[in-house]
Design a protein around this motif. Structure first.
Motif, mmCIF file in Angstrom:
data_model
loop_
_atom_site.group_PDB
_atom_site.id
_atom_site.type_symbol
_atom_site.label_atom_id
_atom_site.label_comp_id
_atom_site.label_asym_id
_atom_site.label_seq_id
_atom_site.Cartn_x
_atom_site.Cartn_y
_atom_site.Cartn_z
ATOM 1 N N LEU A 9 14.635 -4.527 50.010
ATOM 2 C CA LEU A 9 13.596 -3.628 50.534
ATOM 3 C C LEU A 9 14.196 -2.307 51.005
ATOM 4 N N CYS A 10 15.352 -2.389 51.653
ATOM 5 C CA CYS A 10 16.011 -1.156 52.124
ATOM 6 C C CYS A 10 16.316 -0.199 50.971
ATOM 7 N N ILE A 11 16.652 -0.778 49.849
ATOM 8 C CA ILE A 11 17.058 0.051 48.712
ATOM 9 C C ILE A 11 15.873 0.460 47.846
ATOM 10 N N ASN A 12 14.903 -0.452 47.664
ATOM 11 C CA ASN A 12 13.893 -0.239 46.623
ATOM 12 C C ASN A 12 12.471 0.009 47.108
ATOM 13 N N LYS B 194 8.912 3.651 55.995
ATOM 14 C CA LYS B 194 8.767 2.816 57.195
ATOM 15 C C LYS B 194 9.225 1.389 56.923
ATOM 16 N N VAL B 195 8.930 0.902 55.746
ATOM 17 C CA VAL B 195 9.384 -0.438 55.361
ATOM 18 C C VAL B 195 10.911 -0.452 55.297
ATOM 19 N N ARG B 196 11.483 0.555 54.660
ATOM 20 C CA ARG B 196 12.941 0.601 54.530
ATOM 21 C C ARG B 196 13.610 0.643 55.902
ATOM 22 N N LEU B 197 13.085 1.503 56.801
ATOM 23 C CA LEU B 197 13.700 1.662 58.120
ATOM 24 C C LEU B 197 13.556 0.405 58.966
ATOM 25 N N ASN B 198 12.402 -0.249 58.883
ATOM 26 C CA ASN B 198 12.209 -1.497 59.640
ATOM 27 C C ASN B 198 13.095 -2.601 59.093
ATOM 28 N N ALA B 199 13.293 -2.600 57.799
ATOM 29 C CA ALA B 199 14.140 -3.628 57.183
ATOM 30 C C ALA B 199 15.595 -3.465 57.628
ATOM 31 N N ILE B 200 16.097 -2.249 57.633
ATOM 32 C CA ILE B 200 17.514 -2.042 57.980
ATOM 33 C C ILE B 200 17.796 -2.420 59.424
ATOM 34 N N SER C 206 21.883 3.148 48.626
ATOM 35 C CA SER C 206 20.710 3.829 49.173
ATOM 36 C C SER C 206 20.914 5.346 49.176
ATOM 37 N N SER C 207 19.857 6.063 48.841
ATOM 38 C CA SER C 207 19.906 7.529 48.892
ATOM 39 C C SER C 207 19.170 8.069 50.119
ATOM 40 N N ASP C 208 18.672 7.166 50.949
ATOM 41 C CA ASP C 208 17.913 7.562 52.141
ATOM 42 C C ASP C 208 18.891 7.875 53.286
ATOM 43 N N LYS C 209 18.960 9.147 53.690
ATOM 44 C CA LYS C 209 19.925 9.565 54.719
ATOM 45 C C LYS C 209 19.656 8.895 56.062
ATOM 46 N N LYS C 210 18.382 8.623 56.349
ATOM 47 C CA LYS C 210 18.073 7.947 57.609
ATOM 48 C C LYS C 210 18.631 6.534 57.624
ATOM 49 N N ILE C 211 18.536 5.872 56.484
ATOM 50 C CA ILE C 211 19.099 4.518 56.362
ATOM 51 C C ILE C 211 20.609 4.579 56.604
ATOM 52 N N VAL C 212 21.245 5.543 55.954
ATOM 53 C CA VAL C 212 22.700 5.707 56.087
ATOM 54 C C VAL C 212 23.084 5.921 57.547
ATOM 55 N N ASN C 213 22.366 6.814 58.224
ATOM 56 C CA ASN C 213 22.686 7.116 59.623
ATOM 57 C C ASN C 213 22.516 5.896 60.525
ATOM 58 N N ILE C 214 21.465 5.124 60.267
ATOM 59 C CA ILE C 214 21.226 3.924 61.086
ATOM 60 C C ILE C 214 22.374 2.934 60.914
ATOM 61 N N PHE D 99 30.146 11.660 52.513
ATOM 62 C CA PHE D 99 29.805 11.691 53.931
ATOM 63 C C PHE D 99 29.855 10.285 54.544
ATOM 64 N N ILE D 100 29.451 9.287 53.756
ATOM 65 C CA ILE D 100 29.535 7.902 54.216
ATOM 66 C C ILE D 100 30.998 7.498 54.379
ATOM 67 N N ARG D 101 31.832 7.920 53.446
ATOM 68 C CA ARG D 101 33.262 7.606 53.526
ATOM 69 C C ARG D 101 33.881 8.212 54.782
ATOM 70 N N VAL D 102 33.470 9.439 55.095
ATOM 71 C CA VAL D 102 33.993 10.096 56.298
ATOM 72 C C VAL D 102 33.565 9.346 57.548
#
Length: 471
Positions: free
Chosen positions: A91-94, A99-105, A121-129, A154-157
């Motif tokens: 769900l987080c990815i697809n 809102k579904v993605r953010l609640n899932a993560i 995931s290409s969702d920056k909010k997901i990455v930040n969380i 940026f994720i690697r950093v």
């Protein structure tokens, strides 16, 4: 309803446009392999949900609802019932609904699953969380993300920044020296703590940004001096200058520096007024010379003791007299108030504009009188005379001045008839006699001059003045 072949029913269920046909076909399938194929690959959601249900995979049914139900309330309600973190990952990815993605993560704790989501995931909010999750701290996973270019830079950093330095010094050093991605490489250099590593990069790396980042963290001024004198990239040299506090080293690098921009940056680290004035006098580049002067002017309070600004202004006088640039000389004069120094500039500077600027700042008419009577430059004398208004000074200049132009300018402002008549009748210089005649009000005196003066131009002026007065 008459069809018994599981394969035919599968074909109908997989992509038939009619909802009743495909759902009835699915309900009559009993082969678990076919049901699994439909659950994951059927074209329509209703078929996938039904297939998951027949397989007793309740979370998957809920996932289908969370992904595809038309009502957001239903999607979120279904999500809250799901426990399987692999399904939550999907769900987080697809899921299309953020809102579904953010609640899932928020409900996923497994670090390996979180790492896999980061990769896909290409969702920056997901990455930040994920990056900011307190429990996302598994050193091995963070290490694998930091070195793996399948992840976004940026994720690697972020993963690199969360790695414990003491436990991972060697790999951080390896990334700092050899990583191809500049963004990640610079982050690793920023994380280095051992100065020997930084010095090695600053002196030996072929990559300018890496040398800049390493130099930024070096404190050893001998090494910084070496970089400032020898690095082929001017921005690396500038970075070295920023961390040098020994002004003697700064001056040495300034002397050997050929790039005007770097010399200007060096000036920011120079504080001694004698050094700044020397630069402003000698530097061939106007911008560099002006930068040095601007620093002297903007930091005036640092160079004067109490109310005494004589030493400060004598430095400016040296600049006004000796600079290679006329503009610099004039700017120096603008910042001088002591009239004694301004007089010296009006006499010694090689630039006429600076001399005139000095004259314009002198208020004492006695001082101006001395200049008008003695200065050898006619432009200086003329501009000086324009400022003199005192009657007695004008009379003195008209009688005792060494130069005709000053005397004539003074005479043009005189009202004293006694002095004017004496000059018109007795001065040895015909130009002075002419000038005096122009301000005489006695017709008899003018007629006497017309009849007796040996110079025809004086006689003509006397005659014209006499006729004018008779009118």
């Amino acid at each position: 309803m008459e069809i018994k072949s599981q394969d035919v029913l599968e074909d109908l269920a997989m992509d038939n446009k009619d909802r009743y046909v495909r759902t009835i076909a699915t309900s009559r399938i009993t082969d678990p392999n076919i049901l699994e194929e439909l659950a994951y690959n059927a074209k329509y959601t209703d078929v996938r949900q039904l297939a998951f249900d027949k397989l007793d995979l309740e979370d998957n049914v809920l996932a289908e609802i969370a992904k595809f139900d038309k009502k957001g309330k239903n999607r979120l309600s279904a999500l809250r019932e799901i426990e399987d973190e692999l399904i939550l990952m999907d769900l987080c990815i697809n899921a299309k609904d953020q809102k579904v993605r953010l609640n899932a993560i928020e409900r996923i704790e497994n670090n390996q699953i979180l790492a896999e989501i980061l990769k896909n995931s290409s969702d920056k909010k997901i990455v930040n969380i994920i990056i900011n999750k307190e429990n996302f701290s598994d050193e091995e996973i963070l290490f694998n993300i930091a070195i793996n270019n399948e992840y976004d830079k940026f994720i690697r950093v972020e993963a690199l920044n969360k790695l414990d330095y003491d436990n991972n010094h060697e790999i951080i050093k390896e990334i700092a020296f050899n990583e191809e991605n500049e963004h990640v490489r610079l982050a690793a250099i920023e994380k280095l703590e051992i100065e020997e590593d930084l010095i090695d990069i600053a002196l030996n790396s072929n990559d300018s940004p890496s040398r800049i980042k390493a130099t930024e963290k070096i404190k050893n001024e001998d090494i910084l001096k070496e970089i400032a004198l020898n690095d082929k990239d001017k921005f690396v040299r500038i970075e070295a200058l920023k961390n040098i506090n020994d002004e003697n080293i700064i001056i040495e690098t300034y002397i050997y520096e050929e790039d005007n921009y770097v010399r200007t940056e060096a000036i920011k680290k120079i504080d001694l007024i004698s050094n700044l004035i020397d630069i402003s006098i000698k530097d061939d580049d106007l911008i560099v010379a002006k930068s040095a002067l601007n620093k002297v002017v903007s930091n005036k309070e640092n160079y004067i003791g109490g109310d005494d600004s004589s030493d400060y202004e004598n430095y400016l006088k040296k600049l006004a007299v000796s600079s290679k640039h006329a503009e610099i000389s004039k700017l120096a004069v603008k910042n001088i108030e002591t009239e004694e120094i301004l007089v010296k500039i009006s006499d010694e500077s090689i630039y006429l504009d600076s001399k005139l600027e000095a004259i314009s700042k002198i208020k004492s008419e006695n001082i101006l009188s001395d200049i008008a009577k003695t200065n050898s430059n006619p432009d200086i004398r003329l501009n000086t005379m324009k400022k003199i208004k005192d009657k007695e000074i004008l009379e003195d200049i008209s009688i005792n001045g060494q130069f005709n132009d000053s005397r004539i300018e003074a005479i043009s402002k005189l009202k004293n008839q006694e002095i004017l008549v004496d000059l018109a009748q007795n001065d040895k210089d015909s130009k002075i006699r002419e000038a005096a005649c122009k301000n005489i009000f006695s017709i008899n005196v003018l007629e006497d001059i017309f009849n007796s003066d040996e110079d025809k131009y004086v006689r003509e002026v006397a005659e014209k003045r006499s006729r004018l007065l008779k009118k």
